[in-house]
Design a protein around this motif. Sequence first.
Motif, PDB file in Angstrom:
ATOM      1  N   ASN A 187      14.174   9.073  14.701  1.00 42.18           N
ATOM      2  CA  ASN A 187      13.294   8.439  13.715  1.00 42.18           C
ATOM      3  C   ASN A 187      11.955   9.147  13.647  1.00 42.18           C
ATOM      4  N   LYS A 188      11.211   8.830  12.571  1.00 46.76           N
ATOM      5  CA  LYS A 188       9.839   9.297  12.382  1.00 46.76           C
ATOM      6  C   LYS A 188       8.988   8.111  11.959  1.00 46.76           C
ATOM      7  N   MET A 189       7.680   8.317  11.939  1.00 50.67           N
ATOM      8  CA  MET A 189       6.753   7.213  11.710  1.00 50.67           C
ATOM      9  C   MET A 189       5.654   7.657  10.743  1.00 50.67           C
ATOM     10  N   ILE A 190       5.325   6.783   9.800  1.00 46.64           N
ATOM     11  CA  ILE A 190       4.294   7.053   8.794  1.00 46.64           C
ATOM     12  C   ILE A 190       3.280   5.922   8.831  1.00 46.64           C
ATOM     13  N   ARG A 191       2.014   6.273   8.785  1.00 48.67           N
ATOM     14  CA  ARG A 191       0.963   5.261   8.635  1.00 48.67           C
ATOM     15  C   ARG A 191       0.545   5.202   7.170  1.00 48.67           C
ATOM     16  N   PHE A 192       0.411   3.992   6.629  1.00 46.45           N
ATOM     17  CA  PHE A 192      -0.057   3.840   5.251  1.00 46.45           C
ATOM     18  C   PHE A 192      -1.236   2.884   5.229  1.00 46.45           C
ATOM     19  N   LEU A 193      -2.133   3.095   4.277  1.00 43.90           N
ATOM     20  CA  LEU A 193      -3.373   2.335   4.181  1.00 43.90           C
ATOM     21  C   LEU A 193      -3.246   1.222   3.152  1.00 43.90           C
ATOM     22  N   ASP A 194      -4.238   0.359   3.136  1.00 46.30           N
ATOM     23  CA  ASP A 194      -4.214  -0.810   2.258  1.00 46.30           C
ATOM     24  C   ASP A 194      -4.700  -0.448   0.861  1.00 46.30           C
ATOM     25  N   ILE A 195      -4.334  -1.273  -0.118  1.00 46.13           N
ATOM     26  CA  ILE A 195      -4.830  -1.153  -1.485  1.00 46.13           C
ATOM     27  C   ILE A 195      -5.257  -2.542  -1.955  1.00 46.13           C
ATOM     28  N   ASN A 196      -5.980  -2.590  -3.065  1.00 50.04           N
ATOM     29  CA  ASN A 196      -6.447  -3.860  -3.617  1.00 50.04           C
ATOM     30  C   ASN A 196      -5.302  -4.539  -4.361  1.00 50.04           C
ATOM     31  N   TYR A 197      -4.674  -5.500  -3.688  1.00 46.44           N
ATOM     32  CA  TYR A 197      -3.587  -6.260  -4.308  1.00 46.44           C
ATOM     33  C   TYR A 197      -4.017  -7.692  -4.624  1.00 46.44           C
ATOM     34  N   GLN A 198      -4.558  -8.382  -3.640  1.00 49.90           N
ATOM     35  CA  GLN A 198      -4.928  -9.785  -3.840  1.00 49.90           C
ATOM     36  C   GLN A 198      -6.036  -9.940  -4.871  1.00 49.90           C
ATOM     37  N   LEU A 199      -6.887  -8.913  -5.061  1.00 51.18           N
ATOM     38  CA  LEU A 199      -7.985  -8.997  -6.018  1.00 51.18           C
ATOM     39  C   LEU A 199      -7.609  -8.448  -7.388  1.00 51.18           C
ATOM     40  N   SER A 200      -6.384  -7.977  -7.546  1.00 51.77           N
ATOM     41  CA  SER A 200      -5.969  -7.380  -8.814  1.00 51.77           C
ATOM     42  C   SER A 200      -5.600  -8.462  -9.821  1.00 51.77           C
ATOM     43  N   THR A 201      -5.470  -8.035 -11.084  1.00 49.63           N
ATOM     44  CA  THR A 201      -5.016  -8.947 -12.133  1.00 49.63           C
ATOM     45  C   THR A 201      -3.528  -9.231 -11.961  1.00 49.63           C
ATOM     46  N   GLU A 202      -3.045 -10.234 -12.680  1.00 48.74           N
ATOM     47  CA  GLU A 202      -1.637 -10.606 -12.558  1.00 48.74           C
ATOM     48  C   GLU A 202      -0.722  -9.461 -12.983  1.00 48.74           C
TER      49      GLU A 202
END
Length: 675
Positions: free
Chosen positions: A86-101
């Motif tokens: 296996n391998k491993m990737i780190r991913f960062l957060d994005i603005n989801y909860q503050l986005s429009t519907e």
Amino acid sequence: MNQIQKKQQKKLNQEKRNLKKQKEDLKSISISQKKMKKANISKEKGKPKKRLSFFGGKKKKSVQETIPYLRMLRNGICQVEKNKFNKMIRFLDINYQLSTEEDKESIFNEFSSFLNYFDPSVDIELSYINRIGKNEEVEKNINVPDRNDSYNEIRKEYREMLKNQSQKGNNGLTKYMYITFSLQAQDLKEATTRLERMEMDILNNFKQMGVKAYVLSGYERLKVIHDILNPNKNFVFSFEDLKYSGLSTKDYIVPASFNFSSHNQFKIGEYFGEVNFLQILAPELSDRLLSEFLGVEENMIVTFHINSIDQTEAIKMIKRKITDLDKMKIEENKKAIRSGYDIDILPSDLITYGNDAKKLLVELQNHNERMFVITILFTNMEKSRKKLSNIIFQLNSIAGRHNCVLKNLNYRQEQGLISSLPLGKNEIEIKRGLTTSSTAVFIPFTTEELCLEGESLYYGLISSILPSIEYELAFVALIAIFSLINRKIKIAFTGILIYLLVYFLSILIVRYGSNTFRSIFMPFLGLVNKIYPVCMLSMIILSTTKVGEFLSAMDYVGVSKKISIPLAVMLRYIPTIKEDWLYIKDSMRFRGISPSFLGFIKNPSLTVECIYSPMIIMAAKAADELTIASITRGIESPNKRTSIIRINFGILDYLSIIIGVIITAFTIYLRYFYD
């Protein structure tokens, strides 16, 4: 007839002989088995018996054996078993909860497609780690060293500000999100090729969602595991040291000891830990469930083991379940006929399960849905048992709000801890079947964080508004000077006093107001700061410019009538509406109706009916009258306009243009060239 009887008798004799032969064979086999058993017993005499763990398997003799992988390579590939890598990737957060519907729906669909990418041959593990940073690390990040220049006073103020803000914040809580993808391969060469191809596909999928991601090296993967198992220790390791030390990578990441003697907790060094799994009881889940769990500002690991089921097998499995349910319905109908009651009366659970199975089959066949089996684990570690129990209670309350239950892995704490490590190995058999959309509900994105990394700067809460209002204060001062030059003293002093009040109020709220107070008032004050200079300048223009002079000036400089005529009508329209408003106010006062704000609060319906409704009607009427008057005066005439007033540029006009150009150039310099 005799011939038939002879044949039957012959056949019967043959079957008797075969049966007798089979009995003899079975007897000889049992004798040989007894002899072999005696021989094995005699061989095993004097040998120590193997001690087995509670759930089978060899008992582990060292902390290294507890960590379930064979080797970790420099390039980040981990060999978990003989044919599993296996391998491993780190991913960062994005603005989801503050986005429009609309944006939320788009991100949700992209995440669903991302899950559908993984076929049954690939196992994925999503790890969300909350870790409170050490005080030394926080101080190191916010420390700005002095230099041999004249800016050390600013650096000191900057350090104090960052220290105050860090104390108000989340105590250095950092959130990490990882995905570990595992597959079967014959050897390392085959695994490397397939993992690199999957790595590119996963990074492209993250890029489509607007998520930043990168692959972890072997050192970074070992550091992640080390920080989980050794919260208070620094990670010191180099692959070069392995050549001469004779140690393995496990020796650098394991703690001093593991203690799994308790049935519902474990202990690592001075830390007590507990692993729980999430039991989902709700028919529908909210996309805020995972974000609420991750919002708990404590050390925690949330792990999702997700395995895809082959689409054909999933459909077959559901069809078999539907067949079994139909069979049970038939049995219930037969029972009803025998008992003499209506055959339509069926157990409610049977009806519910049947309808759910049919809906699930329709989703798999007609929609972009797949079946997954997932295991959700929560791992918490604290120095105090009391604090650990308080955190578990808090997590249980969050789960209860969403009709879920957090249950302890009794007698499975060791397997739970191993499954929580980001190594792609799941030793917990408790699984829940979900469709793609149901799995995507556990979307990990909340809001993008601002980090003190690299060359980034931090100015505290709502930092961008303070330089902005200082610039606008200077702009309002220039407008006030312009007003004094045009002999509009009242507008100048009134305008500057009102803006100073707004300016100081904004600074007080930003620096000393609470978060709730800022969130309520800052949007309004920000809007006032942006619009106020324009309104002040408009008052000066309206009070100093006549419509005829304005049109003559526009014709003189060659401005098209498509632009000048609407502006001229606007200049005449605003004073006309002001006059009508004064007439309406006087008329309402004669009738005993107050047009003030207090009068509106006391009797809002009457105020709207008697003041604002006539205002709207008179505004529309004034627009028609202005249009008719303008046409009558030949505003649409194609001939060149003449004027008895000669319009020329004066010294003040040139001075205003020069000041405007200087301000524009200075703004562009600050925006794009000032470092």
